[in-house]
Design a protein around this motif. Structure first.
Motif, mmCIF file in Angstrom:
data_model
loop_
_atom_site.group_PDB
_atom_site.id
_atom_site.type_symbol
_atom_site.label_atom_id
_atom_site.label_comp_id
_atom_site.label_asym_id
_atom_site.label_seq_id
_atom_site.Cartn_x
_atom_site.Cartn_y
_atom_site.Cartn_z
ATOM 1 N N SER A 55 0.866 -1.169 0.000
ATOM 2 C CA SER A 55 0.000 0.000 0.000
ATOM 3 C C SER A 55 0.908 1.226 0.000
ATOM 4 N N MET A 56 0.583 2.174 -0.864
ATOM 5 C CA MET A 56 1.417 3.375 -0.978
ATOM 6 C C MET A 56 0.761 4.548 -0.253
ATOM 7 N N VAL A 57 1.570 5.335 0.458
ATOM 8 C CA VAL A 57 1.130 6.665 0.898
ATOM 9 C C VAL A 57 2.197 7.622 0.380
ATOM 10 N N TRP A 58 1.799 8.485 -0.555
ATOM 11 C CA TRP A 58 2.756 9.420 -1.161
ATOM 12 C C TRP A 58 2.304 10.837 -0.801
ATOM 13 N N SER A 59 3.040 11.459 0.106
ATOM 14 C CA SER A 59 2.689 12.827 0.531
ATOM 15 C C SER A 59 3.337 13.798 -0.450
ATOM 16 N N THR A 60 2.519 14.507 -1.197
ATOM 17 C CA THR A 60 3.040 15.338 -2.281
ATOM 18 C C THR A 60 2.236 16.619 -2.436
ATOM 19 N N SER A 61 2.921 17.667 -2.928
ATOM 20 C CA SER A 61 2.210 18.931 -3.162
ATOM 21 C C SER A 61 1.522 18.914 -4.534
ATOM 22 N N ASP A 62 1.731 17.849 -5.314
ATOM 23 C CA ASP A 62 1.101 17.779 -6.644
ATOM 24 C C ASP A 62 0.315 16.466 -6.788
ATOM 25 N N PRO A 63 -0.756 16.299 -5.966
ATOM 26 C CA PRO A 63 -1.488 15.020 -6.013
ATOM 27 C C PRO A 63 -2.125 14.755 -7.381
ATOM 28 N N GLN A 64 -2.501 15.862 -8.059
ATOM 29 C CA GLN A 64 -3.223 15.710 -9.325
ATOM 30 C C GLN A 64 -2.411 14.923 -10.350
ATOM 31 N N SER A 65 -1.082 15.138 -10.348
ATOM 32 C CA SER A 65 -0.240 14.459 -11.338
ATOM 33 C C SER A 65 -0.260 12.944 -11.128
ATOM 34 N N LEU A 66 -0.597 12.482 -9.929
ATOM 35 C CA LEU A 66 -0.724 11.031 -9.695
ATOM 36 C C LEU A 66 -2.152 10.565 -9.955
ATOM 37 N N LEU A 67 -3.125 11.381 -9.502
ATOM 38 C CA LEU A 67 -4.533 10.978 -9.610
ATOM 39 C C LEU A 67 -4.982 10.834 -11.064
ATOM 40 N N GLU A 68 -4.377 11.649 -11.958
ATOM 41 C CA GLU A 68 -4.878 11.624 -13.340
ATOM 42 C C GLU A 68 -4.176 10.571 -14.214
ATOM 43 N N LEU A 69 -3.212 9.825 -13.625
ATOM 44 C CA LEU A 69 -2.522 8.810 -14.432
ATOM 45 C C LEU A 69 -3.414 7.585 -14.636
ATOM 46 N N PRO A 70 -3.382 6.971 -15.822
ATOM 47 C CA PRO A 70 -4.053 5.676 -15.983
ATOM 48 C C PRO A 70 -3.358 4.625 -15.098
ATOM 49 N N PRO A 71 -4.054 3.507 -14.732
ATOM 50 C CA PRO A 71 -3.518 2.555 -13.753
ATOM 51 C C PRO A 71 -2.105 2.050 -14.076
ATOM 52 N N GLU A 72 -1.826 1.714 -15.339
ATOM 53 C CA GLU A 72 -0.492 1.154 -15.661
ATOM 54 C C GLU A 72 0.587 2.207 -15.436
ATOM 55 N N ALA A 73 0.298 3.439 -15.865
ATOM 56 C CA ALA A 73 1.296 4.506 -15.729
ATOM 57 C C ALA A 73 1.548 4.817 -14.255
ATOM 58 N N LEU A 74 0.478 4.774 -13.435
ATOM 59 C CA LEU A 74 0.641 5.017 -12.000
ATOM 60 C C LEU A 74 1.544 3.936 -11.387
ATOM 61 N N ALA A 75 1.256 2.659 -11.746
ATOM 62 C CA ALA A 75 2.055 1.546 -11.209
ATOM 63 C C ALA A 75 3.523 1.716 -11.609
ATOM 64 N N ASP A 76 3.776 2.080 -12.857
ATOM 65 C CA ASP A 76 5.171 2.260 -13.316
ATOM 66 C C ASP A 76 5.852 3.392 -12.551
ATOM 67 N N LYS A 77 5.105 4.482 -12.363
ATOM 68 C CA LYS A 77 5.694 5.656 -11.695
ATOM 69 C C LYS A 77 6.065 5.333 -10.243
ATOM 70 N N VAL A 78 5.158 4.627 -9.554
ATOM 71 C CA VAL A 78 5.392 4.306 -8.138
ATOM 72 C C VAL A 78 6.545 3.302 -8.005
ATOM 73 N N ALA A 79 6.585 2.307 -8.901
ATOM 74 C CA ALA A 79 7.681 1.323 -8.861
ATOM 75 C C ALA A 79 9.014 2.027 -9.126
ATOM 76 N N ALA A 80 9.018 2.938 -10.083
ATOM 77 C CA ALA A 80 10.257 3.643 -10.439
ATOM 78 C C ALA A 80 10.702 4.567 -9.298
ATOM 79 N N ALA A 81 9.716 5.209 -8.624
ATOM 80 C CA ALA A 81 10.067 6.141 -7.542
ATOM 81 C C ALA A 81 10.794 5.419 -6.413
ATOM 82 N N GLY A 82 10.558 4.117 -6.268
ATOM 83 C CA GLY A 82 11.250 3.323 -5.247
ATOM 84 C C GLY A 82 12.395 2.521 -5.834
ATOM 85 N N GLY A 83 12.889 2.960 -6.996
ATOM 86 C CA GLY A 83 14.058 2.313 -7.610
ATOM 87 C C GLY A 83 13.805 0.863 -8.011
#
Ligand SMILES: Cc1cc2nc3c(=O)[nH]c(=O)nc-3n(C[C@H](O)[C@H](O)[C@H](O)COP(=O)(O)OP(=O)(O)OC[C@H]3O[C@@H](n4cnc5c(N)ncnc54)[C@H](O)[C@@H]3O)c2cc1C
Length: 383
Positions: A221-249
């Motif tokens: 489960s991810m909790v990402w505290s960010t000043s730009d939530p919209q950039s995550l909320l508007e991603l399609p599911p695959e792109a969100l998964a890729d972004k979160v996986a990449a953010a954790g290396g």
């Protein structure tokens, strides 16, 4: 009981209000619980809840003691923490450092709510869900609540468990300092390619804080505290998964999205007092903290546990000396957590030259110091 209809009326049946209602009822008190949105206890198997909590050992015992701990099949275990700074700093500690089996357990909100509401359904608590509170007044001997269907409820004590925007607090005219962090906590669940090893991972990136919390199976489960939530909320599911996986290396390989992302605005709420004549506040109505340490509901459960323990044998639940004692008992734990989380947030968001080196070196030095690590681990499980 005095002339009052109830020993206690609780306004708000979220996790904290529901747990307090149950604890007081188990102590033989006559309780009314007002909640317009009671938990859905059926169809739990359908889908995962993006709202999760890291529940501490003390609060697991509190819930278990009332039969309100959900079955382990949907619960993740945090056996260790791995926290990374924004310039190479790192600290790792585990439950072993505190001679414990787990630092915390990851539980979905819906399952926790359902476990509490199932017990409430079998209890003597009067659960009122079909109307709203209209006005609140107090006298030296009781609190009175008028409902919008015309009913008048009275009690020795009224408890505001109605969340960060507390209606009860507003009715009492209790001022609260509210400091928005200018960030939202974006939450979502994912399946991951590699086992998480029951490790909670957290990255302080300088302008955001990302946490991956281990759920049952190969899920996080991810909790990402960010000043730009919209950039995550508007991603399609695959792109969100890729972004979160990449953010954790890509530490856990590829991700697939399990739940849609949702965002919660973050702010620090500190009321001037958490008691007034015949009234007490608990949970987010009494305090909020930044979720970077996952302690908000843990503080709230401890409010409920400690208030219930104080009231257990009390001849008058609204006795002013008792309420003052409750406020004193909770002040240190709450203030320490609020200041601790707020300071950590500010330390990692400040842009002063040299500060990134200082904070990352601090993390790494602490990592080399076993007594300090044991202290961290004990603090992590202490609430
Ligand atoms: C992104 C994020 C992640 C978090 N992660 C964690 C974590 O891992 N661990 C942790 O311990 N905490 C965590 N928290 C904090 C946690 O969510 C809160 O501390 C907790 O939900 C507070 O519970 P509560 O019952 O006090 O309030 P709420 O959950 O806000 O419940 C209040 C209840 O009162 C009811 N209500 C409101 N107004 C009225 C009214 N007028 N009359 C009757 N009822 C009313 C509402 O319907 C609601 O059910 C997190 C918070 C955020 C934002």
């Amino acid at each position: 009981m005095r002339d009052s209809q109830y020993h206690a009326i609780i306004v708000g049946g979220g996790l904290v209000g529901a747990s307090l209602a149950l604890a007081l009822s188990r102590a033989g008190k006559r309780v009314a619980l007002l909640e317009p949105r009671p938990a859905q206890c059926n169809e739990l198997e359908q889908g995962w809840d993006a709202r999760i909590y890291a529940v501490s050992p003390a609060n697991r015992r509190f819930l278990e003691g009332m039969g309100a701990w959900p079955g382990m099949e949907r619960i993740g275990i945090i056996a260790a923490m791995d926290v990374c700074g924004d310039a190479g700093g790192r600290i790792e500690f585990s439950a072993r450092d505190a001679d414990a089996d787990a630092l915390a357990w990851i539980v979905e909100n819906r399952w926790l709510q359902a476990a509490l509401w199932r017990q409430l359904a079998d209890s003597e608590v009067d659960c009122i869900g079909d109307c709203q509170a209209q006005s609140l007044s107090t006298t030296a001997s009781e609190a009175r609540l008028v409902l919008d269907d015309g009913r008048l409820l009275s009690a020795e004590l009224l408890v505001g468990a109605d969340g960060a925007n507390s209606w009860v607090r507003g009715q009492l005219g209790l001022a609260a300092s509210v400091k928005p962090y200018g960030q939202s906590g974006v939450v979502a669940n994912f399946t991951c390619e590699k086992p998480h090893g029951q490790v909670a991972r957290q990255w302080f990136t300088g302008d955001s804080i990302l946490a991956w919390l281990p759920m049952a199976g190969n899920r996080i489960s991810m909790v990402w505290s960010t000043s730009d939530p919209q950039s995550l909320l508007e991603l399609p599911p695959e792109a969100l998964a890729d972004k979160v996986a990449a953010a954790g290396g890509h530490q856990l390989g590829a991700f697939a999205t399990l739940t849609a992302a949702a965002a919660f605005p973050l702010r620090l709420v500190q009321p001037e007092a958490v008691v007034a004549e015949r009234v007490a506040l608990v949970g987010d109505a009494a305090h909020t903290v930044h979720p970077l340490a996952g302690q908000g509901v843990n503080l709230g459960f401890q409010d409920a546990a400690q208030l219930a323990a104080l009231l257990q044998a009390a001849p008058d639940c609204g006795d002013w000396m008792l309420l003052r004692r409750y406020q004193r008992q909770r002040r240190e734990a709450v203030t320490t957590m609020q200041i601790g989380c707020d300071s950590l947030y500010r330390l990692f968001h400040a842009k002063l030259p040299g500060l990134p080196w200082l904070r990352n070196t601090g993390l790494s030095l602490t990592n080399c110091c076993s007594p300090l690590k044991r202290r961290f681990a004990r603090q992590a499980i202490g609430y």
